[in-house]
Design a protein around this motif. Sequence first.
Motif, mmCIF file in Angstrom:
data_model
loop_
_atom_site.group_PDB
_atom_site.id
_atom_site.type_symbol
_atom_site.label_atom_id
_atom_site.label_comp_id
_atom_site.label_asym_id
_atom_site.label_seq_id
_atom_site.Cartn_x
_atom_site.Cartn_y
_atom_site.Cartn_z
ATOM 1 N N ASP A 332 0.863 -1.190 0.000
ATOM 2 C CA ASP A 332 0.000 0.000 0.000
ATOM 3 C C ASP A 332 0.894 1.233 0.000
ATOM 4 N N PRO A 333 1.175 1.809 -1.155
ATOM 5 C CA PRO A 333 2.113 2.935 -1.222
ATOM 6 C C PRO A 333 1.579 4.223 -0.622
ATOM 7 N N HIS A 334 0.296 4.233 -0.266
ATOM 8 C CA HIS A 334 -0.307 5.443 0.292
ATOM 9 C C HIS A 334 -0.515 5.340 1.801
ATOM 10 N N LEU A 335 0.055 4.319 2.431
ATOM 11 C CA LEU A 335 -0.057 4.166 3.883
ATOM 12 C C LEU A 335 1.262 4.585 4.526
ATOM 13 N N TYR A 336 1.149 5.346 5.613
ATOM 14 C CA TYR A 336 2.320 5.901 6.298
ATOM 15 C C TYR A 336 2.184 5.669 7.795
#
Length: 388
Positions: A332-336
């Motif tokens: 998930d490249p949009h999870l931080y």
Amino acid sequence: MHTTPLTADLVRGALDLERTEHGLLPHRLPARARAQCADPQLHLAESQPSGVRLVFRTRAGTVELDTLPTKRVYVGAPPRPDGVYDLLVDGRPAGSASVTGGNTLTIDMAAGTAEQRPGPVGTVRFTGLPATVKDVEIWLPHNETTELVALRTDAPVEPVPDRGRRVWLHHGSSISHGSDAASPTTTWPALAASLGGVELINLGLGGSALLDPFTARTLRDTPADLISVKLGINLVNTDLMRLRAFGPAVHGFLDTVREGRPDTPLLVVSPILCPIHEDTPGPCAPDFGALSSGRLRFRATGDPAERAHGKLTLGVIRDELARIARQRAAEDPHLYYLDGRDLYGEADSAELPLPDDLHPDAATHRRIGERFAALAFAPGGPFADRAV
């Protein structure tokens, strides 16, 4: 004076508006979510309008708002100050006021009881506003249930068109709710939203950030450009679950959010430093010794040795949240992920200790808000405006 009907197009930050015998009651959880939990603490928290504000455009120099607040009284504790209404004119602070009267909710923490007594409607009044067309915001008290009864002005009112700003949807505990902040625009999420130039929807729910499925569905179904979830402290101080249940519950919560918001920047935030619960499990309880001397403080009642049996502490939760975030971010490249101690850590605790051992004061809210804005909204941060 012009009386303007209180309608949804004048209210920002609420997810539901309930018609009552007195007027309009803003809710921060929708009716379907509220119906799935009978916990009085949740119902009290979500009805307190943290981040909820009236927004309108007018030439008026005088604005009056009739409300019916519900004020809390804790038996044996010092009196709580009246809730604060913050006025903004064209985005700038222009005054603050309070409403006297209202209902009274008397809470006896020792006996575990609560009694509500009815009271009168009150009025908050702002005068001397510039006689030009302007956008007016009245931020409702973040910690005081508030029924909206009537809005009066000495010039007509109209809704403010969409300003095209991104919407930030945040969920957290009483700290995100704004406990012990000075006013509704100075809770840390409100300060961070102002610094980040975004519209805030605050689902900080005092005592109720408990990975509830209905809260995850609310996050999933609420239109937003940015989402953050600050998890951990309530799970410790309610002693709600063990480590075995915690990890899958976090995954399930995030999975639900992603069902409706698969590409929205999603920031997972672990707890800020709280010395009483760093290595000691819950449950958390009022310190009745301090209460007898007129001070409200809290203490951890668990045994540190119980960590071996899966009891949660803040240290355990941070490790697990960091692990889960790393695992999910691989797909998930949009999870931080943000360690809450980057917002308030050891050095901050030494300088600005939590007054009741659990909640930050006004100065600490400002520090947390400024740090969150610097870490999340600044260039390179997870909430940076990619269009700029």
